[in-house]
Design a protein around this motif. Structure first.
Motif, PDB file in Angstrom:
ATOM      1  N   GLN A   1       0.851  -1.181   0.000  1.00  0.00           N
ATOM      2  CA  GLN A   1       0.000   0.000   0.000  1.00  0.00           C
ATOM      3  C   GLN A   1       0.893   1.240   0.000  1.00  0.00           C
ATOM      4  O   GLN A   1       1.914   1.292   0.685  1.00  0.00           O
ATOM      5  CB  GLN A   1      -0.934   0.022   1.212  1.00  0.00           C
ATOM      6  N   MET A   2       0.493   2.238  -0.763  1.00  0.00           N
ATOM      7  CA  MET A   2       1.245   3.486  -0.852  1.00  0.00           C
ATOM      8  C   MET A   2       0.778   4.456   0.219  1.00  0.00           C
ATOM      9  O   MET A   2      -0.408   4.525   0.546  1.00  0.00           O
ATOM     10  CB  MET A   2       1.062   4.104  -2.242  1.00  0.00           C
ATOM     11  N   VAL A   3       1.736   5.226   0.751  1.00  0.00           N
ATOM     12  CA  VAL A   3       1.441   6.155   1.841  1.00  0.00           C
ATOM     13  C   VAL A   3       1.931   7.551   1.468  1.00  0.00           C
ATOM     14  O   VAL A   3       3.110   7.754   1.176  1.00  0.00           O
ATOM     15  CB  VAL A   3       2.121   5.698   3.153  1.00  0.00           C
TER      16      VAL A   3
ATOM     17  N   GLU B   1       1.720   9.377  10.371  1.00  0.00           N
ATOM     18  CA  GLU B   1       1.219   9.303  11.751  1.00  0.00           C
ATOM     19  C   GLU B   1      -0.066   8.482  11.819  1.00  0.00           C
ATOM     20  O   GLU B   1      -0.301   7.760  12.796  1.00  0.00           O
ATOM     21  CB  GLU B   1       0.999  10.704  12.303  1.00  0.00           C
ATOM     22  N   GLN B   2      -0.899   8.571  10.776  1.00  0.00           N
ATOM     23  CA  GLN B   2      -2.107   7.739  10.719  1.00  0.00           C
ATOM     24  C   GLN B   2      -1.735   6.261  10.621  1.00  0.00           C
ATOM     25  O   GLN B   2      -2.374   5.413  11.243  1.00  0.00           O
ATOM     26  CB  GLN B   2      -2.966   8.135   9.528  1.00  0.00           C
ATOM     27  N   VAL B   3      -0.705   5.964   9.846  1.00  0.00           N
ATOM     28  CA  VAL B   3      -0.241   4.584   9.734  1.00  0.00           C
ATOM     29  C   VAL B   3       0.235   4.084  11.092  1.00  0.00           C
ATOM     30  O   VAL B   3      -0.112   2.977  11.534  1.00  0.00           O
ATOM     31  CB  VAL B   3       0.890   4.469   8.695  1.00  0.00           C
ATOM     32  N   ALA B   4       1.020   4.914  11.796  1.00  0.00           N
ATOM     33  CA  ALA B   4       1.526   4.521  13.118  1.00  0.00           C
ATOM     34  C   ALA B   4       0.374   4.272  14.091  1.00  0.00           C
ATOM     35  O   ALA B   4       0.387   3.290  14.848  1.00  0.00           O
ATOM     36  CB  ALA B   4       2.457   5.612  13.652  1.00  0.00           C
ATOM     37  N   SER B   5      -0.627   5.141  14.056  1.00  0.00           N
ATOM     38  CA  SER B   5      -1.778   4.990  14.942  1.00  0.00           C
ATOM     39  C   SER B   5      -2.552   3.717  14.618  1.00  0.00           C
ATOM     40  O   SER B   5      -2.974   2.972  15.510  1.00  0.00           O
ATOM     41  CB  SER B   5      -2.690   6.209  14.812  1.00  0.00           C
ATOM     42  N   TYR B   6      -2.726   3.471  13.330  1.00  0.00           N
ATOM     43  CA  TYR B   6      -3.459   2.265  12.932  1.00  0.00           C
ATOM     44  C   TYR B   6      -2.734   1.003  13.392  1.00  0.00           C
ATOM     45  O   TYR B   6      -3.350   0.078  13.951  1.00  0.00           O
ATOM     46  CB  TYR B   6      -3.653   2.233  11.414  1.00  0.00           C
ATOM     47  N   LEU B   7      -1.424   0.956  13.188  1.00  0.00           N
ATOM     48  CA  LEU B   7      -0.662  -0.227  13.573  1.00  0.00           C
ATOM     49  C   LEU B   7      -0.653  -0.425  15.084  1.00  0.00           C
ATOM     50  O   LEU B   7      -0.603  -1.559  15.567  1.00  0.00           O
ATOM     51  CB  LEU B   7       0.769  -0.119  13.039  1.00  0.00           C
TER      52      LEU B   7
ATOM     53  N   LEU C   1       3.063  -4.246   3.196  1.00  0.00           N
ATOM     54  CA  LEU C   1       4.163  -3.294   3.129  1.00  0.00           C
ATOM     55  C   LEU C   1       3.573  -1.905   2.907  1.00  0.00           C
ATOM     56  O   LEU C   1       2.732  -1.719   2.022  1.00  0.00           O
ATOM     57  CB  LEU C   1       5.114  -3.628   1.974  1.00  0.00           C
ATOM     58  N   TYR C   2       4.020  -0.935   3.694  1.00  0.00           N
ATOM     59  CA  TYR C   2       3.629   0.459   3.495  1.00  0.00           C
ATOM     60  C   TYR C   2       4.834   1.196   2.899  1.00  0.00           C
ATOM     61  O   TYR C   2       5.921   1.202   3.490  1.00  0.00           O
ATOM     62  CB  TYR C   2       3.224   1.103   4.821  1.00  0.00           C
ATOM     63  N   VAL C   3       4.627   1.803   1.735  1.00  0.00           N
ATOM     64  CA  VAL C   3       5.733   2.396   0.992  1.00  0.00           C
ATOM     65  C   VAL C   3       5.456   3.867   0.711  1.00  0.00           C
ATOM     66  O   VAL C   3       4.339   4.249   0.334  1.00  0.00           O
ATOM     67  CB  VAL C   3       5.967   1.639  -0.342  1.00  0.00           C
TER      68      VAL C   3
END
Length: 346
Positions: A240-242, A248-254, A312-314
């Motif tokens: 998934q592209m970020v 910060e949204q990715v960090a919160s989600y994880l 994978l977040y890229v």
């Protein structure tokens, strides 16, 4: 047969293998290519077989000069000479119409054109000279997977299926060459695949507008150049592209979901989410140049990690200059999928 890692002082041996109809991977400034004599249809068929490459996907023919190209083409585009003088050797591939019966259809994909390139890699130019024939050279990876930027990547994919790999160390650019369609002398140039030679650079060199083909081919469509498929360069783990502002949204989600995520980004973005990620591969710095050089090696490293990743977040980059080529590869690796609170959007 175990693949042989061929050192820089063994080019003559690699050329001998090519002359015998064997496959030898070679380094370029972009990615490693899977080499075979472009004049040996049986050897070229082996390239398709070991890669698992669709037979309608044409191959780039690697040469040592534009004079060598002239042996095979029917006519040249009026801008071909100036573009070659400006960008060869280098990461520019040009498509030109060829004389009948010069290359087998296994090379051309059934087209009346061939894509030619002169790589900026002294080892490979010497290999072509000593072999005495132009070389096909699609990326030396299993079809659809991330392209190889080191000899070790080639060995990983083809450990027992090709004769050898000429080790030139890590590649400098990290994504494949720009492919420019010059097949019709009466039409302006068109970029079919973006690379390190950008639209702006081409227009500055030839003093004319350069078109861009942004159409993404479906699986059932025949491409005019390599790398035009809708999904390509993809690791096994979903990507998934970020966007820059979303880390910060990715960090919160994880932090709130049991997902084992791999992160591929520059140091600044990676630091934001490092504490919540199962694995992190950082680009050398935050620049698009570092991202482009590290994209394929990062995808491979995370895909092969023992962490058992779920996704994978890229990191994305602005689509200008070299960022066009980076995002072209990343969008295909991600099958156009973006992060949005673990939902996806196109």
């Amino acid at each position: 047969m175990e693949i042989q890692k061929i050192s820089t002082d063994e080019v003559k041996q690699a050329a001998h293998y090519i002359q015998q109809g064997e496959l030898v991977a070679f380094p370029t400034e972009t990615v490693y290519g899977l080499g075979a004599s472009a004049l040996n249809p049986q050897a070229v068929k082996k390239v398709y077989q070991v890669k698992g490459r669709p037979s309608d996907n044409p191959l780039i023919v690697h040469v040592t000069s534009f004079e060598q190209v002239k042996e095979y083409i029917q006519e040249s585009h009026p801008l071909a000479e100036v573009l070659v003088q400006t960008f060869w050797p280098g990461p520019l591939t040009i498509i030109l119409p060829i004389k009948p019966n010069t290359f087998d259809t296994v090379v051309t994909g059934g087209l009346a054109t061939v894509a030619f390139r002169m790589p900026d890699q002294a080892l490979t130019l010497e290999l072509i000279r000593q072999a005495g024939v132009p070389l096909v050279g699609p990326s030396a990876n299993l079809s659809g997977h991330p392209s190889p930027t080191t000899a070790e990547h080639v060995i990983h994919d083809f450990e027992h299926s090709i004769k050898g790999v000429l080790d030139g160390g890590p590649t400098k650019i990290g994504v494949e060459s720009t492919v420019l369609d010059l097949s019709d002398p009466n039409k302006p140039p068109m970029i079919l695949r973006p690379g390190a030679v950008t639209k702006e650079m081409l227009e500055q060199a030839c003093h004319t507008p350069v078109a861009v083909d942004s159409h993404l081919l479906r699986a059932d469509e025949a491409p005019k150049a390599p790398g035009m498929k809708y999904k390509h360069y993809a690791p096994v783990v979903p990507v998934q592209m970020v966007h820059e502002q979303e880390w910060e949204q990715v960090a919160s989600y994880l932090a709130h979901h049991p997902i084992r995520a791999g992160i591929l980004a520059g140091p600044t973005a990676a630091e934001v989410v490092r504490g919540e990620a199962a694995a992190v591969y950082m680009y050398a710095d935050d620049s698009v140049q570092a991202a482009t050089q590290g994209l394929f090696s990062g995808l491979r490293a995370l895909d092969e990690t023992k962490a058992g990743l779920d996704c994978l977040y890229v990191a994305t980059y602005p689509e200008d200059g070299l960022g066009v080529a980076y995002m072209n590869r990343l969008k295909k690796a991600a099958n156009q999928m973006y992060f949005t609170n673990n939902e996806t959007e196109v």
